[in-house]
Every structure is written in structure tokens, then in C-alpha cells.
Design a protein around this motif. Sequence first.
Motif, mmCIF file in Angstrom:
data_model
loop_
_atom_site.group_PDB
_atom_site.id
_atom_site.type_symbol
_atom_site.label_atom_id
_atom_site.label_comp_id
_atom_site.label_asym_id
_atom_site.label_seq_id
_atom_site.Cartn_x
_atom_site.Cartn_y
_atom_site.Cartn_z
ATOM 1 N N GLY A 175 8.930 2.984 -6.589
ATOM 2 C CA GLY A 175 9.275 3.478 -5.251
ATOM 3 C C GLY A 175 8.574 4.768 -4.902
ATOM 4 O O GLY A 175 8.618 5.210 -3.750
ATOM 5 N N ASP A 196 11.820 8.501 2.646
ATOM 6 C CA ASP A 196 10.493 9.125 2.784
ATOM 7 C C ASP A 196 10.645 10.493 3.447
ATOM 8 O O ASP A 196 11.442 10.657 4.381
ATOM 9 C CB ASP A 196 9.569 8.266 3.659
ATOM 10 N N ARG A 241 2.905 2.554 -2.222
ATOM 11 C CA ARG A 241 4.165 2.588 -2.980
ATOM 12 C C ARG A 241 3.934 2.122 -4.401
ATOM 13 O O ARG A 241 3.205 1.152 -4.624
ATOM 14 C CB ARG A 241 5.212 1.639 -2.382
ATOM 15 N N SER A 257 -2.939 1.345 7.406
ATOM 16 C CA SER A 257 -1.833 1.133 6.464
ATOM 17 C C SER A 257 -1.879 2.113 5.290
ATOM 18 O O SER A 257 -0.860 2.320 4.634
ATOM 19 C CB SER A 257 -1.835 -0.305 5.939
ATOM 20 N N GLU A 258 -3.048 2.689 5.028
ATOM 21 C CA GLU A 258 -3.120 3.646 3.922
ATOM 22 C C GLU A 258 -3.297 5.051 4.447
ATOM 23 O O GLU A 258 -4.299 5.373 5.074
ATOM 24 C CB GLU A 258 -4.244 3.262 2.951
ATOM 25 N N ARG A 259 -2.339 5.890 4.161
ATOM 26 C CA ARG A 259 -2.310 7.235 4.699
ATOM 27 C C ARG A 259 -3.132 8.165 3.797
ATOM 28 O O ARG A 259 -2.820 8.311 2.612
ATOM 29 C CB ARG A 259 -0.852 7.695 4.706
ATOM 30 N N ARG A 298 5.718 7.463 -3.889
ATOM 31 C CA ARG A 298 4.610 7.331 -2.931
ATOM 32 C C ARG A 298 3.266 7.463 -3.626
ATOM 33 O O ARG A 298 3.112 8.221 -4.590
ATOM 34 C CB ARG A 298 4.719 8.371 -1.832
ATOM 35 N N MET A 317 -0.586 8.306 -2.620
ATOM 36 C CA MET A 317 -1.310 8.871 -1.490
ATOM 37 C C MET A 317 -2.392 9.820 -1.974
ATOM 38 O O MET A 317 -2.145 10.625 -2.874
ATOM 39 C CB MET A 317 -0.299 9.637 -0.642
ATOM 40 N N THR A 369 8.894 10.637 -1.479
ATOM 41 C CA THR A 369 10.018 9.769 -1.154
ATOM 42 C C THR A 369 11.087 10.017 -2.194
ATOM 43 O O THR A 369 10.773 10.444 -3.313
ATOM 44 C CB THR A 369 9.585 8.289 -1.150
ATOM 45 N N ASP A 409 4.514 8.803 9.095
ATOM 46 C CA ASP A 409 4.338 9.267 7.717
ATOM 47 C C ASP A 409 5.598 9.095 6.885
ATOM 48 O O ASP A 409 5.569 9.329 5.669
ATOM 49 C CB ASP A 409 3.908 10.740 7.703
ATOM 50 N N ILE A 410 6.707 8.765 7.533
ATOM 51 C CA ILE A 410 7.951 8.525 6.784
ATOM 52 C C ILE A 410 8.569 7.209 7.262
ATOM 53 O O ILE A 410 9.629 7.190 7.866
ATOM 54 C CB ILE A 410 8.936 9.716 6.916
ATOM 55 N N PRO A 411 7.870 6.090 6.954
ATOM 56 C CA PRO A 411 8.307 4.803 7.510
ATOM 57 C C PRO A 411 9.600 4.259 6.900
ATOM 58 O O PRO A 411 10.330 3.527 7.563
ATOM 59 C CB PRO A 411 7.136 3.871 7.204
ATOM 60 N N HIS A 412 9.875 4.607 5.629
ATOM 61 C CA HIS A 412 11.023 3.999 4.960
ATOM 62 C C HIS A 412 12.113 5.026 4.677
ATOM 63 O O HIS A 412 11.833 6.226 4.566
ATOM 64 C CB HIS A 412 10.588 3.369 3.635
ATOM 65 N N PHE A 448 4.031 15.249 0.865
ATOM 66 C CA PHE A 448 4.744 14.023 1.190
ATOM 67 C C PHE A 448 5.454 13.522 -0.056
ATOM 68 O O PHE A 448 5.061 13.848 -1.173
ATOM 69 C CB PHE A 448 3.779 12.913 1.644
ATOM 70 N N PRO A 464 9.674 9.729 -7.475
ATOM 71 C CA PRO A 464 10.700 9.789 -6.433
ATOM 72 C C PRO A 464 11.930 10.611 -6.816
ATOM 73 O O PRO A 464 12.860 10.700 -6.027
ATOM 74 C CB PRO A 464 11.068 8.313 -6.226
ATOM 75 N N ALA A 476 0.858 -1.188 0.000
ATOM 76 C CA ALA A 476 0.000 0.000 0.000
ATOM 77 C C ALA A 476 0.890 1.232 0.000
ATOM 78 O O ALA A 476 1.930 1.265 0.657
ATOM 79 C CB ALA A 476 -0.895 0.005 1.232
#
Lengths: 110, 464
Positions: free
Chosen positions: A59, B79, A23, B402-404, A61, A63, B121, B73-76, B119, A70, A21
Amino acid sequence: MPESPGPDEYRAIAKADELPAGRCVAIGQDGIEVALCRVAKHVHAFENRCSHMGLSLAGGRVMGGKLFCPHHGAAFDLADGRALGFPASQPIRIMASRVQDGFVEVATGR
Amino acid sequence: MNKPVIIRPPVDYKVGVRSYTDVPPGSLAEKMPYIDYGTGLVDPKRYIDPAEAVREWDKLWTRCWTLAGFACDIPHAGDWFKYDLGRESFVIVRGRDGEIRAFYNVCPHRGNQIVRTDFGTVEDCFRCAFHGWEFGTDGSLAAIKEPETFRAEARAQATGLTPVHCSVWSGFVFVNMDPDPEPLEQFLGVLPQHLEGFHLERMRVLEDIVYPYAANWKTLQDAFLEFYHGDTVHPELAATMETYFCQYDLYSKGISRMILPYGYAPDKLDDPDQVNDMLQMALKQYGGDPDAWPGLSGRNYKRAIVDAKRKLSGRAGWEHFDDLSDDQIVDDWNYAIFPNVTLNIMGESCLVQTFRPDPDDPQKSIWRSVMLNLPSKDPDFHPIVLSSMGQNVFGPEGWDGSERPAILYAQTPAETGFILAQDCELIPPVQRGINSRAFKGYNLGEQEIRIRHFLAELDTYLDA
């Protein structure tokens, strides 16, 4: 020799529950890269080529109905691939997609 | 026919009112000792004067910790999220080493903002979209495009992104522009101890709304520091929520709290023994059954709500609820973090509101409301949307965090949620009134003591 599908024919290219989810994931199909974005039970598919500088969207996001590149932060509308502002001005190419029996099927249009 | 008026005994301002009658010593619910801030009017200039806003920028906003966003909000690695405060903008990023760092969102080459969306990455580094300069997630300058076209002196003075102090508490990410700030843990005073049991770091974002207010940031925040306005502004809530026996507590560092008991019919209602529709709805929204509680008075209905929430926590897998009191899981434990954050914590959820100044106009501000909720392992779970509390508004069924969701930039009060829209409608005319030649300044009661406490802490910055 395996039969080659037509451009509008759906082909299974991934298991839906293996797509993360939030990505974007890129998968090669029919000689081109497909960028897949799962939102809940739906999957959106695009040609994996950012319209800004041609880089991979993998990779990025996913949302709020948008996909973010990226590399330079270009944003695209998941519904139709249109660019949502600087630095991209052109859309990314959307592909027909659906989820059948847990598999993501895409018609690459090529 | 007029409503009967309840005759209350006089309130000794040094004692105040309490939310609970049976608090054991040492409990987090204990009433704090009174601080005497007097009865002087609050100068309206604080809320309208452009010079005051400049003073606040120079002496407050650039010197203290402010909430930038959430670690979830920045798990990886790679991000990032963007945080704007006044005239500044920051990018907060998780590095390859897992550390969270913050930088001014400005390319040192020509000043372009490195990130423009809320947001994102980055695969390996930030790339400025103006001339393609590259910066690592640690802020270091990774590449200058066509460096041979820069003279050696120009290349030598090229820098990476400018860092800003960044610290994380319980999943909340703070930044501080002061070059030598006090540690965040110190700045937060009693909060880590008081909020540890709620496990805010396990919560995820259910809803995120930004709305531009035609009011000074303090006018706006002041409304969220008291519930004296509960009966008049939120009559629907007042059927299930205490508006009188609400405890107001003051702590050091400008931190304060109010506890708003919930889940029963307050004595202000025409018939508090009746189980009104709003109470039944409150019980049902936690999965309880009103028919299972025959004969239970509206005054004692919290018993049924506690029972429903305990069972809900079992299904959801919120094991830490076993360590929280009935009051903590049901009531609104509402903390203010100086200078511009309020938290409405109701067990499984926390409404985080921030009140930021407009970059240019002291009569405007930027309000953000982030609803956090504990994810549930129950596929039938649907979280209650606190911004529309009591209105049977729920998040998606099976919500697991899990979904922001994206930030919703609301254009109308209605988009902010049923309850918060009432505040949205309320505040701008208050700001208008504060501007009036007739208005001499806030004349505050003891239920509004948190406003004085906040302003006193603000003064320690402005007078420094």
C-alpha cells in the motif's frame, strides 16, 4: 511433488498489467512476502519488510524512484533499496526481478 | 544595421490595449474596465524589509487561502501530501470518507513533524516516528503509546492533530489558517466562472519543480504578472507569441489576467509574413504539417495552429475543447490568484506557479512550478513541456497522467526548463538592484498594471 526452484531462479508471481502504478503490492512467494513496485514497464521487487520496524510495505506509495512505507513514512530507493533518511537507517532487501511475456518474475534469493 | 522601430499610436491608459479585435459582448475575453492606481513609485522597502515580512506573515499568510496542492495527488483514502508555508507545515490527507482535510504537521505530544516527505499514504493512521502516537486520517488521537505511564491529567489534555481550514476548487486544494475564513469560492472571485470551461480538475501533473530564489517572493511574482519583459528575456518565445497586443485585466479580490496571443508572427518581427522556424516547430509539436499550409502568412499562422490543436483534441478525447474558443485553446490565458499563484493556461495545459516566502529571509523565496496537462487516450500522444515552451521538449510518449513524478528540487536554473531558466537567471540581480541606495522604487508602465493591482489587494490585508 513440484520441483522447488533454486534461490536465483526466476519465478512468475504476478501479471505486470495487474500491478497498479504508484502503489506497492505484496505477494507471498517461497514462504516470504515480496513487495512489488511497478514503474512504467519495469517492476522492482523487495522483501516485504520495512527496515525501520519490520512492518509491511504493502500500500506504500511509489513515486519518483522511491518507495514510501505507509506506517512511519520511511523512504527507500527503488534502484537498490537503500534507506533515504529518518526514520529508517538500514536498506530493504532487493530481489532480482524482470518482466517476461507480461509476467513479473522474481528470484527471491531464498 | 539597427532594427526598424515600429511607431505605435499613443495608448490611452484608460482604454489599454486588447488581445483581440472581435470579442462579442459577454465573452470571457472582454477587456475589463480600467482601475486608476496612479503613477507613484513602489516603495522598495516592501521587497527587502524584514519588518514587512513579519507584517505579511501576521496579516496576510495566516489570514488568507493559499494553494497547498492538488486533489489528484491524493486519490485514495489515506493518501497525503505535505505543504510548507513560511514557518508552518501542513499535512493534507484524504480520509476514509473520501473527504480532504488539512492539519498542522505537528505531533501535539512533543512537536515532531508527523510527515517529512512530500507525499505518502497511511494504511490506517498517522504514526509519529518519535514516540509512536497514532492519529486517524480525521486527525483524532487514536492511540498513546504506553498510556499507563501518563498521569490521568496528562492523558486528559492529549489532543488530536490541529485542523486547519481546507477547501477544494477544481482539483486545487487550498488551506487557510484564519479561524473564521471567508468561503474559498468567494475568495476566488471570477475564477470559477472564467476557468470552468478549461476543466483543470481533469489535468494531471507532468512536471513539478521547486527552486530556491535569492529574491523576495513578490519580486519574483511581479515578473510573472507582466509580459513587457517578453522581448528581452524570452526572445525565442517572441517569434511566436505576442508581446505588445497583450490584454491586462483586473478583477476584484486581487485577481488579474493577461492574455498572451500565440501561434503567429507578431508585427515586431523583421518579416512577420515569413513563417519562421519557431512557428513551424510550434505547428509540428501539435501534430500539424507546415507543408499543408502553402501561402499562409506568418501573421495568420494561428489558423494552422488552431486546426492542429482541434485535431489533436479529437485524438486525445478532450471533448470540452468543442466549448472553448480558438483563442482559449491556443493562446496563453494567464490568471493570477491572490496572493501567490499564477496560471498559464494554454488549452490542454496549465503551468501553475507558486511564490512562497522564505521562513526567515525576506530576500529569499521558494518557487514551485507544477505543469498540469490533460491526459490523452491517444497512445502516440506526448505532452509539450511548457517550461521549455517552443523548444521541442516533450513528456513521455503515451503519457496518460497515471504516474505522478516526484518533485524535482532543482539546484541550477537549467533544471527548471529552457524558458523558466531565463526568469531564474533574471530575478536575483533584480533583487540586488532593489537593495541599492540608488533605486527609488518601481516606476511602472500600463503593461505592468497587474503589479499595482496585486499590491493594492495586499495592502487591504496589511492595513486591516
